[in-house]
Design a protein around this motif. Structure first.
Motif, mmCIF file in Angstrom:
data_model
loop_
_atom_site.group_PDB
_atom_site.id
_atom_site.type_symbol
_atom_site.label_atom_id
_atom_site.label_comp_id
_atom_site.label_asym_id
_atom_site.label_seq_id
_atom_site.Cartn_x
_atom_site.Cartn_y
_atom_site.Cartn_z
ATOM 1 N N ASN A 17 12.175 25.522 -2.129
ATOM 2 C CA ASN A 17 12.507 25.485 -3.376
ATOM 3 C C ASN A 17 12.526 24.069 -4.077
ATOM 4 O OD1 ASN A 17 14.623 25.569 -5.551
ATOM 5 N ND2 ASN A 17 16.368 26.269 -4.287
ATOM 6 N N HIS A 19 13.774 22.922 -6.628
ATOM 7 C CA HIS A 19 14.898 22.386 -7.607
ATOM 8 C C HIS A 19 16.038 21.622 -6.539
ATOM 9 C CE1 HIS A 19 13.956 24.988 -10.781
ATOM 10 N NE2 HIS A 19 13.744 25.860 -10.101
ATOM 11 N N ASP A 21 15.447 19.043 -4.687
ATOM 12 C CA ASP A 21 15.050 17.771 -4.368
ATOM 13 C C ASP A 21 15.708 16.892 -5.600
ATOM 14 O OD1 ASP A 21 13.257 18.136 -2.460
ATOM 15 O OD2 ASP A 21 11.623 18.395 -3.886
ATOM 16 N N SER A 22 16.279 17.582 -6.830
ATOM 17 C CA SER A 22 16.950 16.902 -7.770
ATOM 18 C C SER A 22 18.510 17.082 -7.773
ATOM 19 C CB SER A 22 16.277 17.656 -9.185
ATOM 20 O OG SER A 22 16.600 18.875 -9.232
ATOM 21 N N MET A 23 19.102 17.630 -6.778
ATOM 22 C CA MET A 23 20.381 17.857 -6.663
ATOM 23 C C MET A 23 21.081 16.560 -5.834
ATOM 24 S SD MET A 23 20.368 21.865 -5.418
ATOM 25 C CE MET A 23 22.203 21.814 -4.923
ATOM 26 N N ASP A 26 24.372 19.016 -2.101
ATOM 27 C CA ASP A 26 23.819 20.710 -1.813
ATOM 28 C C ASP A 26 25.278 20.971 -1.207
ATOM 29 O OD1 ASP A 26 22.807 22.978 -1.496
ATOM 30 O OD2 ASP A 26 21.335 22.494 0.101
#
Length: 315
Positions: A17, A19, A21-23, A26
């Motif tokens: 996933n 996405h 990496d940009s969060m 988590d």
């Protein structure tokens, strides 16, 4: 669209996933854990075995059992629920073993697995073995038999899991690790007081109609049709029926986790639908997969069973 198993040999847990990496954070909502609120590498980085099962009470008892089997300090009676802030799942640990409940059915285990796999990834765990231990309906086998799944199949007896993603049906492989299956069978030879076998496990979407039961609130088929279907399943290699294995095998395989499914049969579905054995008999049946997995973990760790451990006695 078809997705296949990814065993890379690196020992790492793969998250597919981009996405994430940009969060900045988590939040593992259903586990009451998160990357900012908890030091996941410190809490879980040394986990080597993850055992999952439906019932919170059963997984707590298994964690307590493993605490004794591994010779850890204390009696294990005060093990804390790591997910105590939520009532969705329960999680306990005993040394390198994590014990987690997943509820009943594909939706429940799928939610838990998404967050568990991310947890293992964030914790930087390596070389993790994950095993589902539970109960099932047997097919042409004696009640109390333990089935080690070599192939998780759907209701058409095919080794696949169909996941709807947006408006696309994605077909995922349900391949399980063959070496792990054989290793578990070898461990079963050390526990001669109940039968253990390898077979296909059929995963259904519900307990009643999907498994051909005649005793649900709805039933549109005859007893003859039911037996004809179950006999076809048996001829296709199916030896037990449950409600989680295809999703479990697919998710674990895609993320590089070596996985196994080990379930006890509570009855032979060719002989009936309702589970009528006394509670004390069922309780002992449910302990059988746990005893096998404990023997497997001890062997992997080079440990001998502790003397005088009677928690899961067969007497």
């Amino acid at each position: 669209m078809t997705e296949t198993t990814d065993y890379s040999g690196s020992g790492r847990v793969h998250i597919k996933n981009p996405h994430l990496d940009s969060m900045e954070e988590d939040v593992l909502y259903h586990l009451d854990l998160g990357t900012k609120t908890h030091n996941l590498p410190a809490m879980f980085g040394d986990i080597k075995f993850v055992c999952v099962g439906g019932s919170p009470n059963r997984m707590r008892a298994f964690a307590q059992f493993m605490h004794k089997e591994l010779g850890l300090a204390g009696d294990g009676e005060d093990l804390a629920d790591i997910c105590a802030g939520t009532d969705r799942y329960a999680m306990y640990r005993a040394g390198p073993v994590l014990s987690i409940s997943h509820g009943m059915g594909i939706p429940s285990i799928s939610i838990m697995l998404h967050e568990l796999i991310k947890l293992l990834h964030h914790a930087k765990c390596r070389d993790v073995t994950i095993i589902r231990i539970g109960t099932s309906g047997g097919l042409g086998i004696k009640a109390g038999s333990v089935v080690i799944t070599d192939r998780a199949v759907d209701s058409s007896f095919k080794p696949r899991f169909e996941q709807v993603v947006l408006d696309d049906v994605v077909v995922r492989s349900t391949e399980l690790d063959k070496d792990l299956v054989e290793e578990l069978l070898a461990c079963s030879k050390e526990i001669p007081d109940f039968p253990t076998l390898i077979g296909h496990t059929m995963c259904t979407y519900d307990f009643y109609e999907g498994q051909g039961r005649l005793d649900g609130a709805l039933c549109s088929f005859s007893s003859e049709k039911k037996l004809e279907y179950l006999k076809r399943a048996y001829d296709a290699g199916v030896r037990n029926i449950e409600m989680e294995s295809t999703a479990f095998a697919a998710l674990c395989g895609l993320c590089g986790l070596k996985a196994a499914v080990v379930c006890v049969a509570l009855l032979d579905r060719l002989e009936g639908d309702q589970i009528r054995a006394p509670r004390e008999v069922l309780r002992e049946y449910q302990q059988r997969p746990q005893r096998l997995i404990a023997a497997f973990i001890r062997k992997r760790l080079g440990l001998h069973p502790p003397a005088g451990n009677a928690l899961f006695s067969t007497n």
